[in-house]
Design a protein around this motif. Structure first.
Motif, mmCIF file in Angstrom:
data_model
loop_
_atom_site.group_PDB
_atom_site.id
_atom_site.type_symbol
_atom_site.label_atom_id
_atom_site.label_comp_id
_atom_site.label_asym_id
_atom_site.label_seq_id
_atom_site.Cartn_x
_atom_site.Cartn_y
_atom_site.Cartn_z
ATOM 1 N N LEU A 34 0.821 -1.207 0.000
ATOM 2 C CA LEU A 34 0.000 0.000 0.000
ATOM 3 C C LEU A 34 0.858 1.262 0.000
ATOM 4 O O LEU A 34 0.545 2.244 -0.675
ATOM 5 C CB LEU A 34 -0.931 -0.006 1.204
ATOM 6 C CG LEU A 34 -2.266 -0.740 1.023
ATOM 7 C CD1 LEU A 34 -3.003 -0.834 2.352
ATOM 8 C CD2 LEU A 34 -3.128 -0.053 -0.021
ATOM 9 N N ARG A 38 0.634 4.072 -2.841
ATOM 10 C CA ARG A 38 0.401 5.490 -2.534
ATOM 11 C C ARG A 38 1.469 6.379 -3.160
ATOM 12 O O ARG A 38 1.207 7.538 -3.481
ATOM 13 C CB ARG A 38 0.381 5.696 -1.017
ATOM 14 C CG ARG A 38 -0.791 5.052 -0.303
ATOM 15 C CD ARG A 38 -0.772 5.381 1.179
ATOM 16 N NE ARG A 38 -1.717 4.568 1.924
ATOM 17 C CZ ARG A 38 -1.380 3.697 2.868
ATOM 18 N NH1 ARG A 38 -0.105 3.538 3.203
ATOM 19 N NH2 ARG A 38 -2.307 2.995 3.491
ATOM 20 N N ARG A 57 -7.266 -6.570 1.681
ATOM 21 C CA ARG A 57 -8.385 -6.075 0.882
ATOM 22 C C ARG A 57 -9.193 -5.032 1.654
ATOM 23 O O ARG A 57 -9.661 -4.042 1.081
ATOM 24 C CB ARG A 57 -9.267 -7.244 0.454
ATOM 25 C CG ARG A 57 -8.649 -8.054 -0.685
ATOM 26 C CD ARG A 57 -9.481 -9.246 -1.069
ATOM 27 N NE ARG A 57 -8.940 -9.891 -2.264
ATOM 28 C CZ ARG A 57 -9.162 -11.153 -2.614
ATOM 29 N NH1 ARG A 57 -9.934 -11.923 -1.834
ATOM 30 N NH2 ARG A 57 -8.625 -11.661 -3.703
ATOM 31 N N THR A 58 -9.342 -5.243 2.955
ATOM 32 C CA THR A 58 -10.047 -4.261 3.780
ATOM 33 C C THR A 58 -9.289 -2.939 3.810
ATOM 34 O O THR A 58 -9.877 -1.861 3.668
ATOM 35 C CB THR A 58 -10.222 -4.795 5.212
ATOM 36 O OG1 THR A 58 -11.016 -5.986 5.175
ATOM 37 C CG2 THR A 58 -10.899 -3.770 6.104
ATOM 38 N N LEU A 60 -7.146 -1.879 1.561
ATOM 39 C CA LEU A 60 -7.170 -1.305 0.218
ATOM 40 C C LEU A 60 -8.511 -0.628 -0.061
ATOM 41 O O LEU A 60 -8.565 0.419 -0.710
ATOM 42 C CB LEU A 60 -6.896 -2.387 -0.819
ATOM 43 C CG LEU A 60 -6.833 -1.944 -2.287
ATOM 44 C CD1 LEU A 60 -5.736 -0.911 -2.493
ATOM 45 C CD2 LEU A 60 -6.610 -3.164 -3.191
ATOM 46 N N ALA A 61 -9.590 -1.209 0.447
ATOM 47 C CA ALA A 61 -10.924 -0.655 0.211
ATOM 48 C C ALA A 61 -11.073 0.740 0.813
ATOM 49 O O ALA A 61 -11.905 1.530 0.351
ATOM 50 C CB ALA A 61 -11.986 -1.593 0.785
ATOM 51 N N GLU A 63 -8.820 3.050 0.699
ATOM 52 C CA GLU A 63 -7.968 3.990 -0.024
ATOM 53 C C GLU A 63 -8.749 4.698 -1.131
ATOM 54 O O GLU A 63 -9.758 4.188 -1.613
ATOM 55 C CB GLU A 63 -6.772 3.246 -0.635
ATOM 56 C CG GLU A 63 -5.834 2.622 0.381
ATOM 57 C CD GLU A 63 -5.032 3.655 1.148
ATOM 58 O OE1 GLU A 63 -4.760 4.742 0.585
ATOM 59 O OE2 GLU A 63 -4.674 3.381 2.308
ATOM 60 N N GLU A 65 -9.769 5.971 -4.900
ATOM 61 C CA GLU A 65 -9.923 5.154 -6.103
ATOM 62 C C GLU A 65 -8.624 5.023 -6.888
ATOM 63 O O GLU A 65 -8.292 3.948 -7.402
ATOM 64 C CB GLU A 65 -11.015 5.749 -6.999
ATOM 65 C CG GLU A 65 -11.272 4.939 -8.262
ATOM 66 C CD GLU A 65 -12.364 5.542 -9.120
ATOM 67 O OE1 GLU A 65 -12.563 5.038 -10.246
ATOM 68 O OE2 GLU A 65 -13.010 6.511 -8.676
ATOM 69 N N ARG A 68 -6.476 2.431 -5.280
ATOM 70 C CA ARG A 68 -7.072 1.097 -5.480
ATOM 71 C C ARG A 68 -6.788 0.585 -6.887
ATOM 72 O O ARG A 68 -6.552 -0.608 -7.092
ATOM 73 C CB ARG A 68 -8.575 1.133 -5.230
ATOM 74 C CG ARG A 68 -8.969 1.446 -3.801
ATOM 75 C CD ARG A 68 -10.404 1.023 -3.507
ATOM 76 N NE ARG A 68 -11.372 1.567 -4.447
ATOM 77 C CZ ARG A 68 -11.986 2.740 -4.302
ATOM 78 N NH1 ARG A 68 -11.724 3.500 -3.252
ATOM 79 N NH2 ARG A 68 -12.869 3.150 -5.197
ATOM 80 N N ALA A 69 -6.788 1.492 -7.860
ATOM 81 C CA ALA A 69 -6.550 1.086 -9.252
ATOM 82 C C ALA A 69 -5.110 0.668 -9.491
ATOM 83 O O ALA A 69 -4.823 -0.055 -10.449
ATOM 84 C CB ALA A 69 -6.928 2.231 -10.191
ATOM 85 N N ARG A 70 -4.199 1.112 -8.622
ATOM 86 C CA ARG A 70 -2.781 0.795 -8.808
ATOM 87 C C ARG A 70 -2.350 -0.474 -8.087
ATOM 88 O O ARG A 70 -1.174 -0.847 -8.177
ATOM 89 C CB ARG A 70 -1.918 1.971 -8.330
ATOM 90 C CG ARG A 70 -1.966 3.178 -9.230
ATOM 91 C CD ARG A 70 -0.805 4.122 -8.967
ATOM 92 N NE ARG A 70 -0.882 4.740 -7.651
ATOM 93 C CZ ARG A 70 -1.518 5.878 -7.397
ATOM 94 N NH1 ARG A 70 -2.179 6.507 -8.369
ATOM 95 N NH2 ARG A 70 -1.516 6.392 -6.190
ATOM 96 N N ARG A 72 -3.218 -4.596 -7.114
ATOM 97 C CA ARG A 72 -4.031 -5.803 -7.226
ATOM 98 C C ARG A 72 -3.468 -6.871 -6.303
ATOM 99 O O ARG A 72 -2.268 -6.899 -6.000
ATOM 100 C CB ARG A 72 -4.085 -6.308 -8.665
ATOM 101 C CG ARG A 72 -2.757 -6.799 -9.224
ATOM 102 C CD ARG A 72 -2.958 -7.508 -10.548
ATOM 103 N NE ARG A 72 -1.700 -7.890 -11.164
ATOM 104 C CZ ARG A 72 -1.542 -8.961 -11.923
ATOM 105 N NH1 ARG A 72 -2.568 -9.757 -12.177
ATOM 106 N NH2 ARG A 72 -0.366 -9.236 -12.461
#
Length: 234
Positions: A34, A38, A57-58, A60-61, A63, A65, A68-70, A72
């Motif tokens: 993360l 950022r 995932r929690t 990341l959710a 953060e 958009e 999040r797009a950067r 996986r």
């Protein structure tokens, strides 16, 4: 400390502003992944533990958009990178706090090196096999200190029987897989015996400055609890 050291290596190796392709193998709850997302990098986190994946995932959710797009998250084992990714797909590969759980790490390391593009950076964080007696010794566990000499096996704070790595062995391995050691640091030179969850001291900045200095200075870094090794793909 590891984040600071990694930033130093990235800044010294890649042009300012370049969006790097980063693979974090054994990403855990995604702290480093993360942080790099950022910073603008394209990050893939590889993790097999379902609880860690859920935590990542929690996080990341929560953060924005764009972040999040950067990033996986891929569910899988670090020893199967060739199943998920093509060789040379990443500029930076992280493997922090993973090797201690792998009985024979050479194949894993070779696979990680193959993931790197030429000039790519491999960042490893491992338990220092040359300093296993220090933690029990400084804690007054004399029997534990004596038993730590001449071995790379130890029991971690989670109560798991794991293994440590020696600098000389990893240096040889990295040379053999085409990602020779570029530089290395010690981590947790002075603070390894601090209790988990302990409140940070009021003079935290001074403590971090001391740790950072010791982590790059001999002989202090040689007895750090952890080693941060940075190899570069030829």
């Amino acid at each position: 400390m590891v984040a600071r050291q990694l930033e130093e290596q990235i800044a010294g190796r890649f042009p300012v502003g370049q969006r790097l392709r980063v693979l974090d193998v054994g990403m855990g709850q995604g702290t480093q992944a993360l942080r790099l997302a950022r910073a603008g990098h394209q990050v893939t986190g590889l993790e097999r533990d379902e609880k860690m994946i859920a935590a990542a995932r929690t996080a990341l959710a929560g953060e924005p958009e764009g972040i999040r797009a950067r990033m996986r998250i891929v569910e899988g084992d670090g020893q199967d990178t060739g199943v998920h990714f093509l060789p040379g797909s990443f500029d930076v590969v992280l493997c922090h706090g993973v090797l201690m759980y792998v009985e024979e790490p050479d194949a894993l390391l070779a696979g990680l090196a193959r993931m790197l593009a030429p000039g790519g950076l491999l960042s490893l964080l491992v338990r220092n096999g040359d300093a296993l007696a220090l933690r029990p010794g400084l804690s007054g566990d004399w029997a534990g200190a004596l038993s730590a000499f001449g071995t790379t096996a130890y029991r971690n704070r989670l109560g798991l029987d794991v293994r440590a790595d020696r600098l000389a062995d990893l240096t040889a391995t990295l040379a053999g897989i085409g990602a020779p050691l570029h530089t290395w640091y010690g981590v947790r030179v002075f603070t390894d015996t601090a209790a988990d969850g302990q409140e940070p001291p009021a003079d935290l900045d001074t403590l971090l400055a001391a740790e950072e200095r010791a982590g790059r200075t001999d002989p202090y870094r040689t007895v750090a609890a952890l080693l941060h090794l940075c190899g570069v793909r030829g």
